[in-house]
Design a protein around this motif. Structure first.
Motif, PDB file in Angstrom:
ATOM      1  N   VAL A  27      51.798  48.252   0.103  1.00  0.00           N
ATOM      2  CA  VAL A  27      52.702  49.401   0.152  1.00  0.00           C
ATOM      3  C   VAL A  27      52.903  49.766   1.620  1.00  0.00           C
ATOM      4  CG1 VAL A  27      52.940  51.844  -0.437  1.00  0.00           C
ATOM      5  CG2 VAL A  27      51.918  50.261  -2.076  1.00  0.00           C
ATOM      6  N   GLY A  28      54.115  50.129   1.974  1.00  0.00           N
ATOM      7  CA  GLY A  28      54.393  50.497   3.358  1.00  0.00           C
ATOM      8  C   GLY A  28      54.783  51.955   3.481  1.00  0.00           C
ATOM      9  N   ALA A  29      54.387  52.577   4.579  1.00  0.00           N
ATOM     10  CA  ALA A  29      54.751  53.970   4.857  1.00  0.00           C
ATOM     11  C   ALA A  29      54.827  54.153   6.366  1.00  0.00           C
ATOM     12  CB  ALA A  29      53.710  54.916   4.270  1.00  0.00           C
ATOM     13  N   ARG A  30      55.677  55.079   6.774  1.00  0.00           N
ATOM     14  CA  ARG A  30      55.819  55.385   8.208  1.00  0.00           C
ATOM     15  C   ARG A  30      55.039  56.671   8.465  1.00  0.00           C
ATOM     16  NH1 ARG A  30      58.953  54.408  12.733  1.00  0.00           N
ATOM     17  NH2 ARG A  30      59.885  56.226  13.718  1.00  0.00           N
ATOM     18  N   ARG A  31      54.178  56.633   9.482  1.00  0.00           N
ATOM     19  CA  ARG A  31      53.344  57.787   9.810  1.00  0.00           C
ATOM     20  C   ARG A  31      53.291  57.978  11.324  1.00  0.00           C
ATOM     21  NH1 ARG A  31      53.604  58.218   5.035  1.00  0.00           N
ATOM     22  NH2 ARG A  31      51.956  58.432   3.514  1.00  0.00           N
ATOM     23  N   LYS A  32      53.026  59.215  11.714  1.00  0.00           N
ATOM     24  CA  LYS A  32      52.835  59.516  13.139  1.00  0.00           C
ATOM     25  C   LYS A  32      51.337  59.635  13.393  1.00  0.00           C
ATOM     26  CE  LYS A  32      54.551  62.288  16.904  1.00  0.00           C
ATOM     27  NZ  LYS A  32      55.498  63.316  17.304  1.00  0.00           N
ATOM     28  N   VAL A  33      50.872  58.963  14.442  1.00  0.00           N
ATOM     29  CA  VAL A  33      49.458  59.015  14.812  1.00  0.00           C
ATOM     30  C   VAL A  33      49.194  60.363  15.477  1.00  0.00           C
ATOM     31  CG1 VAL A  33      47.612  57.910  16.123  1.00  0.00           C
ATOM     32  CG2 VAL A  33      49.424  56.509  15.111  1.00  0.00           C
ATOM     33  N   HIS A  34      48.175  61.064  14.999  1.00  0.00           N
ATOM     34  CA  HIS A  34      47.840  62.381  15.523  1.00  0.00           C
ATOM     35  C   HIS A  34      47.446  62.265  16.997  1.00  0.00           C
ATOM     36  CE1 HIS A  34      45.650  66.183  16.016  1.00  0.00           C
ATOM     37  NE2 HIS A  34      46.426  66.606  15.028  1.00  0.00           N
ATOM     38  N   LYS A  35      47.979  63.183  17.821  1.00  0.00           N
ATOM     39  CA  LYS A  35      47.757  63.114  19.273  1.00  0.00           C
ATOM     40  C   LYS A  35      46.297  63.309  19.671  1.00  0.00           C
ATOM     41  CE  LYS A  35      52.297  64.422  20.933  1.00  0.00           C
ATOM     42  NZ  LYS A  35      53.073  65.377  21.722  1.00  0.00           N
ATOM     43  N   LYS A  36      45.580  64.198  19.002  1.00  0.00           N
ATOM     44  CA  LYS A  36      44.200  64.478  19.398  1.00  0.00           C
ATOM     45  C   LYS A  36      43.191  63.553  18.735  1.00  0.00           C
ATOM     46  CE  LYS A  36      44.729  69.255  20.747  1.00  0.00           C
ATOM     47  NZ  LYS A  36      44.280  70.618  20.576  1.00  0.00           N
ATOM     48  N   ASP A  63      46.932  48.956   0.354  1.00  0.00           N
ATOM     49  CA  ASP A  63      46.795  48.775  -1.093  1.00  0.00           C
ATOM     50  C   ASP A  63      46.255  50.084  -1.643  1.00  0.00           C
ATOM     51  OD1 ASP A  63      46.088  48.179  -3.692  1.00  0.00           O
ATOM     52  OD2 ASP A  63      44.879  46.419  -3.182  1.00  0.00           O
ATOM     53  N   PRO A  64      47.029  50.812  -2.455  1.00  0.00           N
ATOM     54  CA  PRO A  64      46.560  52.107  -2.956  1.00  0.00           C
ATOM     55  C   PRO A  64      45.263  52.018  -3.757  1.00  0.00           C
ATOM     56  CG  PRO A  64      48.880  51.780  -3.490  1.00  0.00           C
ATOM     57  CD  PRO A  64      48.377  50.500  -2.916  1.00  0.00           C
ATOM     58  N   ALA A  65      44.961  50.857  -4.307  1.00  0.00           N
ATOM     59  CA  ALA A  65      43.739  50.681  -5.087  1.00  0.00           C
ATOM     60  C   ALA A  65      42.536  50.335  -4.208  1.00  0.00           C
ATOM     61  CB  ALA A  65      43.942  49.589  -6.133  1.00  0.00           C
ATOM     62  N   ASP A  66      42.764  50.034  -2.929  1.00  0.00           N
ATOM     63  CA  ASP A  66      41.682  49.641  -2.027  1.00  0.00           C
ATOM     64  C   ASP A  66      41.931  50.258  -0.651  1.00  0.00           C
ATOM     65  OD1 ASP A  66      39.612  48.458  -0.641  1.00  0.00           O
ATOM     66  OD2 ASP A  66      40.547  46.479  -0.575  1.00  0.00           O
ATOM     67  N   LEU A  67      41.395  51.443  -0.434  1.00  0.00           N
ATOM     68  CA  LEU A  67      41.610  52.142   0.831  1.00  0.00           C
ATOM     69  C   LEU A  67      40.411  51.988   1.770  1.00  0.00           C
ATOM     70  CD1 LEU A  67      43.409  55.366  -0.435  1.00  0.00           C
ATOM     71  CD2 LEU A  67      44.402  53.449   0.810  1.00  0.00           C
ATOM     72  N   THR A  68      39.812  50.793   1.796  1.00  0.00           N
ATOM     73  CA  THR A  68      38.724  50.537   2.739  1.00  0.00           C
ATOM     74  C   THR A  68      39.262  50.342   4.144  1.00  0.00           C
ATOM     75  OG1 THR A  68      38.776  48.189   2.180  1.00  0.00           O
ATOM     76  CG2 THR A  68      37.171  49.554   1.012  1.00  0.00           C
ATOM     77  N   SER A  69      40.544  49.958   4.256  1.00  0.00           N
ATOM     78  CA  SER A  69      41.216  49.852   5.552  1.00  0.00           C
ATOM     79  C   SER A  69      42.715  49.777   5.309  1.00  0.00           C
ATOM     80  CB  SER A  69      40.745  48.625   6.334  1.00  0.00           C
ATOM     81  OG  SER A  69      41.168  47.442   5.697  1.00  0.00           O
ATOM     82  N   VAL A  70      43.485  50.022   6.370  1.00  0.00           N
ATOM     83  CA  VAL A  70      44.941  49.906   6.309  1.00  0.00           C
ATOM     84  C   VAL A  70      45.398  49.067   7.494  1.00  0.00           C
ATOM     85  CG1 VAL A  70      45.266  52.114   5.099  1.00  0.00           C
ATOM     86  CG2 VAL A  70      45.332  52.060   7.594  1.00  0.00           C
ATOM     87  N   VAL A  71      46.548  48.418   7.353  1.00  0.00           N
ATOM     88  CA  VAL A  71      47.110  47.608   8.427  1.00  0.00           C
ATOM     89  C   VAL A  71      48.092  48.479   9.208  1.00  0.00           C
ATOM     90  CG1 VAL A  71      48.493  45.569   8.964  1.00  0.00           C
ATOM     91  CG2 VAL A  71      46.853  45.492   7.083  1.00  0.00           C
ATOM     92  N   ILE A  72      47.992  48.442  10.530  1.00  0.00           N
ATOM     93  CA  ILE A  72      48.856  49.234  11.405  1.00  0.00           C
ATOM     94  C   ILE A  72      49.833  48.301  12.107  1.00  0.00           C
ATOM     95  CG2 ILE A  72      48.957  50.828  13.359  1.00  0.00           C
ATOM     96  CD1 ILE A  72      47.544  52.003  10.930  1.00  0.00           C
ATOM     97  N   VAL A  73      51.135  48.641  12.011  1.00  0.00           N
ATOM     98  CA  VAL A  73      52.190  47.872  12.677  1.00  0.00           C
ATOM     99  C   VAL A  73      52.927  48.834  13.614  1.00  0.00           C
ATOM    100  CG1 VAL A  73      54.289  46.511  12.346  1.00  0.00           C
ATOM    101  CG2 VAL A  73      52.428  46.359  10.678  1.00  0.00           C
ATOM    102  N   HIS A  74      53.054  48.425  14.884  1.00  0.00           N
ATOM    103  CA  HIS A  74      53.727  49.257  15.879  1.00  0.00           C
ATOM    104  C   HIS A  74      54.773  48.418  16.597  1.00  0.00           C
ATOM    105  CE1 HIS A  74      54.400  52.351  18.822  1.00  0.00           C
ATOM    106  NE2 HIS A  74      53.994  51.588  19.819  1.00  0.00           N
ATOM    107  N   GLU A  75      56.002  48.902  16.596  1.00  0.00           N
ATOM    108  CA  GLU A  75      57.140  48.218  17.228  1.00  0.00           C
ATOM    109  C   GLU A  75      57.266  46.776  16.741  1.00  0.00           C
ATOM    110  OE1 GLU A  75      56.682  48.741  21.449  1.00  0.00           O
ATOM    111  OE2 GLU A  75      57.198  50.865  21.326  1.00  0.00           O
ATOM    112  N   GLY A  76      57.097  46.595  15.430  1.00  0.00           N
ATOM    113  CA  GLY A  76      57.279  45.282  14.814  1.00  0.00           C
ATOM    114  C   GLY A  76      56.121  44.321  14.971  1.00  0.00           C
ATOM    115  N   LYS A  77      55.045  44.762  15.624  1.00  0.00           N
ATOM    116  CA  LYS A  77      53.889  43.887  15.828  1.00  0.00           C
ATOM    117  C   LYS A  77      52.668  44.452  15.113  1.00  0.00           C
ATOM    118  CE  LYS A  77      55.472  42.330  20.313  1.00  0.00           C
ATOM    119  NZ  LYS A  77      55.223  42.312  21.748  1.00  0.00           N
ATOM    120  N   ARG A  78      51.931  43.565  14.457  1.00  0.00           N
ATOM    121  CA  ARG A  78      50.711  43.971  13.768  1.00  0.00           C
ATOM    122  C   ARG A  78      49.657  44.274  14.820  1.00  0.00           C
ATOM    123  NH1 ARG A  78      45.870  42.060  11.625  1.00  0.00           N
ATOM    124  NH2 ARG A  78      45.508  42.577   9.442  1.00  0.00           N
ATOM    125  N   VAL A  79      49.221  45.538  14.873  1.00  0.00           N
ATOM    126  CA  VAL A  79      48.254  45.971  15.878  1.00  0.00           C
ATOM    127  C   VAL A  79      46.832  45.680  15.403  1.00  0.00           C
ATOM    128  CG1 VAL A  79      47.382  47.968  17.145  1.00  0.00           C
ATOM    129  CG2 VAL A  79      49.816  47.739  16.727  1.00  0.00           C
TER     130      VAL A  79
END
Length: 98
Positions: A27-36, A63-79
């Motif tokens: 599942v994909g979602a757009r989020r803003k990384v908290h500044k602090k 994966d909503p059924a497995d929230l042990t980690s999430v994949v972060i993509v920034h500017e089209g690149k997998r971070v």
């Protein structure tokens, strides 16, 4: 229409590695990384991102059924992956931005 595997949909290509195929169906979602805290919120949980992403908009794949980690993509690149920040935990120290 019958269900097809990714390898059936893209014939003539090498079979996909299971880990790569699994990331295609997240599942994909757009989020803003908290500044602090350098965290993003997903399904009510905070995930700690790399400090250079503070204040940036990122795509979060999970994966909503497995929230042990999430994949972060920034500017089209997998971070990389972000892992849960424990509730009421003190955020990890990060260098201050100039």
């Amino acid at each position: 229409m019958a269900c097809q595997t990714p390898n059936q949909v893209v014939p003539g290509h090498q079979p996909l590695e299971p880990a790569v195929a699994a990331e295609l169906f997240l599942v994909g979602a757009r989020r803003k990384v908290h500044k602090k805290s350098a965290c993003v919120a997903v399904e009510g949980r905070n995930f700690l991102c790399e400090s250079f992403l503070r204040g940036a908009w990122v795509s979060v794949r999970y994966d909503p059924a497995d929230l042990t980690s999430v994949v972060i993509v920034h500017e089209g690149k997998r971070v990389g992956r972000a892992f849960p920040q424990e509730p009421n935990a003190v955020p990890e120290p990060h260098e201050e931005a100039p």
